[in-house]
Design a protein around this motif. Sequence first.
Motif, PDB file in Angstrom:
ATOM      1  N   TRP A  90       0.809  -1.214   0.000  1.00 23.67           N
ATOM      2  CA  TRP A  90       0.000   0.000   0.000  1.00 23.67           C
ATOM      3  C   TRP A  90       0.847   1.271   0.000  1.00 23.67           C
ATOM      4  N   PHE A  91       2.144   1.153   0.234  1.00 25.18           N
ATOM      5  CA  PHE A  91       3.022   2.312   0.113  1.00 25.18           C
ATOM      6  C   PHE A  91       2.964   2.877  -1.303  1.00 25.18           C
ATOM      7  N   ALA A  95      -1.573   8.573  -2.060  1.00 24.62           N
ATOM      8  CA  ALA A  95      -1.715   8.888  -0.634  1.00 24.62           C
ATOM      9  C   ALA A  95      -3.175   9.165  -0.250  1.00 24.62           C
ATOM     10  N   GLY A  96      -3.887   9.896  -1.074  1.00 25.46           N
ATOM     11  CA  GLY A  96      -5.290  10.193  -0.771  1.00 25.46           C
ATOM     12  C   GLY A  96      -6.149   8.938  -0.735  1.00 25.46           C
ATOM     13  N   VAL A 102      -7.663   3.430   4.644  1.00 24.60           N
ATOM     14  CA  VAL A 102      -7.217   3.167   6.024  1.00 24.60           C
ATOM     15  C   VAL A 102      -8.230   3.709   7.028  1.00 24.60           C
ATOM     16  N   GLN A 103      -8.832   4.838   6.737  1.00 29.76           N
ATOM     17  CA  GLN A 103      -9.788   5.445   7.660  1.00 29.76           C
ATOM     18  C   GLN A 103     -11.105   4.680   7.730  1.00 29.76           C
ATOM     19  N   SER A 104     -11.321   3.742   6.796  1.00 31.42           N
ATOM     20  CA  SER A 104     -12.595   3.021   6.761  1.00 31.42           C
ATOM     21  C   SER A 104     -12.746   1.992   7.877  1.00 31.42           C
TER      22      SER A 104
END
Length: 179
Positions: A90-91, A95-96, A102-104
């Motif tokens: 995922w790197f 980024a967006g 990730v915030q999910s």
Amino acid sequence: PHIGIEMTDEHVLSIMVMVNEKFRANVSPWAHLPTDGFDTFFERVLDLKDTALSFPERSLFVCFLINCFQSLEFEHVRACCLRLTSLQAWFHLNAGSRIKLVQSSPKLRDAWKRIAKRYAVTKTKMQAHEKNFMPTLIDGFIEGLEAMGMRQVMDCDEVLYVERFVEFLIDLVNQLPTR
């Protein structure tokens, strides 16, 4: 076969051919390879991606990966393969998009924090493979497709490579552990 980090590229390719032929003959190849040195052998296989492989060798390489990912029921194979499809890759996401994903989920957010800290700077060659192998493999495939698209005629070996790579991507999407 003798397996170690000092193996030549030709030796690694010959073992890959043997494994692929065992699969083609519907014989389990993993009984003939030592399980304790498989991670070393697999790392050497991953190193081949950075060498100048011909199209038949690329097809052999991708076919070997297909066979490995279709053998996730073997613990030593699973341990090596699944590291290549984990969050480390995922790197390479935008980024967006990565932040949105990730915030999910709180679990995913915590896992990403650990991964981001551990893999910010890769300390070993295997960590670099875990972080970069799949994204660079796919990028290389796309670059190759773009180069092939400019020509009127494609070689049979190039077509076989494209077919194998698409088969590999389909297998990755269809297996539960690698979705």
